[in-house]
Design a protein around this motif. Structure first.
Motif, mmCIF file in Angstrom:
data_model
loop_
_atom_site.group_PDB
_atom_site.id
_atom_site.type_symbol
_atom_site.label_atom_id
_atom_site.label_comp_id
_atom_site.label_asym_id
_atom_site.label_seq_id
_atom_site.Cartn_x
_atom_site.Cartn_y
_atom_site.Cartn_z
ATOM 1 N N GLY A 48 0.639 -1.225 0.004
ATOM 2 C CA GLY A 48 -0.034 -0.013 -0.021
ATOM 3 C C GLY A 48 0.919 1.349 -0.067
ATOM 4 O O GLY A 48 0.955 2.085 0.872
ATOM 5 N N VAL A 83 -4.335 -3.741 0.630
ATOM 6 C CA VAL A 83 -4.325 -2.098 0.337
ATOM 7 C C VAL A 83 -3.456 -1.682 -0.931
ATOM 8 O O VAL A 83 -3.995 -0.844 -1.514
ATOM 9 C CB VAL A 83 -3.445 -1.595 1.685
ATOM 10 C CG1 VAL A 83 -3.664 -0.055 1.488
ATOM 11 C CG2 VAL A 83 -4.049 -1.845 2.929
ATOM 12 N N ASN A 140 -3.915 -0.360 -10.929
ATOM 13 C CA ASN A 140 -4.929 -0.496 -11.807
ATOM 14 C C ASN A 140 -4.922 -1.891 -12.469
ATOM 15 O O ASN A 140 -3.986 -2.398 -13.118
ATOM 16 C CB ASN A 140 -4.567 0.416 -13.179
ATOM 17 C CG ASN A 140 -5.516 0.183 -14.372
ATOM 18 O OD1 ASN A 140 -6.240 -0.675 -14.621
ATOM 19 N ND2 ASN A 140 -5.798 1.436 -14.996
ATOM 20 N N THR A 170 1.820 1.618 -8.153
ATOM 21 C CA THR A 170 1.065 2.198 -9.332
ATOM 22 C C THR A 170 2.077 1.797 -10.683
ATOM 23 O O THR A 170 1.458 1.523 -11.601
ATOM 24 C CB THR A 170 0.800 3.534 -9.254
ATOM 25 O OG1 THR A 170 0.186 3.866 -8.004
ATOM 26 C CG2 THR A 170 -0.001 4.178 -10.425
ATOM 27 N N ARG A 172 -3.613 -3.158 -3.570
ATOM 28 C CA ARG A 172 -4.673 -3.273 -4.594
ATOM 29 C C ARG A 172 -5.230 -1.770 -4.938
ATOM 30 O O ARG A 172 -5.453 -1.787 -6.157
ATOM 31 C CB ARG A 172 -5.776 -4.246 -4.450
ATOM 32 C CG ARG A 172 -6.581 -4.686 -5.271
ATOM 33 C CD ARG A 172 -7.471 -5.828 -4.831
ATOM 34 N NE ARG A 172 -8.842 -5.755 -5.674
ATOM 35 C CZ ARG A 172 -9.903 -5.432 -5.193
ATOM 36 N NH1 ARG A 172 -10.046 -5.116 -4.136
ATOM 37 N NH2 ARG A 172 -10.953 -5.713 -5.926
ATOM 38 N N ARG A 173 -5.481 -1.248 -4.153
ATOM 39 C CA ARG A 173 -6.182 0.354 -4.298
ATOM 40 C C ARG A 173 -5.176 1.158 -4.942
ATOM 41 O O ARG A 173 -5.637 2.163 -5.387
ATOM 42 C CB ARG A 173 -6.524 0.794 -2.947
ATOM 43 C CG ARG A 173 -7.513 -0.070 -2.123
ATOM 44 C CD ARG A 173 -7.673 0.467 -0.678
ATOM 45 N NE ARG A 173 -8.684 1.434 -0.943
ATOM 46 C CZ ARG A 173 -9.271 2.005 0.347
ATOM 47 N NH1 ARG A 173 -9.343 1.437 1.390
ATOM 48 N NH2 ARG A 173 -9.917 3.292 -0.109
ATOM 49 N N PHE A 174 -3.746 0.691 -5.155
ATOM 50 C CA PHE A 174 -2.802 1.581 -5.905
ATOM 51 C C PHE A 174 -2.612 1.153 -7.122
ATOM 52 O O PHE A 174 -1.932 1.861 -8.002
ATOM 53 C CB PHE A 174 -1.758 1.611 -5.066
ATOM 54 C CG PHE A 174 -1.679 2.403 -3.873
ATOM 55 C CD1 PHE A 174 -1.272 3.785 -3.847
ATOM 56 C CD2 PHE A 174 -2.038 1.872 -2.522
ATOM 57 C CE1 PHE A 174 -1.177 4.422 -2.432
ATOM 58 C CE2 PHE A 174 -1.798 2.612 -1.500
ATOM 59 C CZ PHE A 174 -1.468 4.048 -1.421
#
Ligand SMILES: Cc1cc2nc3c(=O)[nH]c(=O)nc-3n(C[C@H](O)[C@H](O)[C@H](O)COP(=O)(O)O)c2cc1C
Length: 168
Positions: free
Chosen positions: A11, A39, A45, A16, A41-43
């Motif tokens: 995270g 976490v 695509n 990215t 995964r939220r960064f």
């Protein structure tokens, strides 16, 4: 023969960039699986990650999903970026994310783990983190130097992986 490598993204912002790095590795003959922490995964695509890596992005334990990762062994694992949280958990033997479980699997098989710790200076001075990094070095984990005021050292990770492949 597939030359599989796990690319763990925690995270933090550099996660990215993992799809682009995976694309470079793929061009160099690796078979990269991007496995973010929940976490991380939220960064990421995820569709870009799958397109660039050529593989499904797995990030959680799912008893109902067929998972290629359980059927083939990786040659190495890369944790880039490695957060304060994941470094400390790894050193404590915790496997509460798919990403950590896969890294423990690689460590248990005596295969190379390359990590780029990426955290703010105050956390890098924390006693738990100092103990964790010392412990991981003792286990043979390759911790690459990095400084958050500079660019993320993707090229150094690539060089380490080439050494791993050359030594095989
Ligand atoms: C925008 C943002 C950036 C972050 N960057 C970092 C970072 O560079 N290093 C770090 O150790 N934690 C960072 N964190 C905190 C981690 O995401 C948090 O500790 C999380 O629990 C890490 O989980 P993981 O280790 O499973 O990925 C960041 C959080 C946010 C929201």
């Amino acid at each position: 023969m597939r030359t599989l490598v796990y690319l763990i993204g925690c995270g933090s912002r550099p996660t990215t960039d993992l799809p682009r790095f995976a694309g470079q590795l793929r061009s160099a003959g690796w078979d990269p699986f991007i496995v973010p922490t929940p976490v991380g995964r939220r960064f990421l695509n995820a569709s870009q990650a799958e397109e660039k890596s050529g593989n499904t992005v797995y990030w959680d334990f799912d008893p109902d999903a067929p998972n290629e990762l359980t059927q083939c062994k990786a040659r190495a694992a890369v944790i880039a970026p490695a957060t304060f949280n994941t470094i400390n958990k790894l050193a404590a033997g915790i496997a509460d994310t798919l990403a950590l479980a896969l890294v423990h699997d690689v460590l248990g098989d005596g295969l190379p783990v390359i990590a780029v710790p990426w955290t703010q200076a105050s956390l890098a001075r924390h006693p738990a983190y100092k103990n964790a990094t010392a412990r991981l070095r003792g286990w043979g984990v390759r911790l690459l130097p990095a400084d958050q005021s500079e660019l993320f050292p993707w090229a150094a990770v690539g060089t380490q992986l080439e050494q791993v492949r050359g030594a095989a």
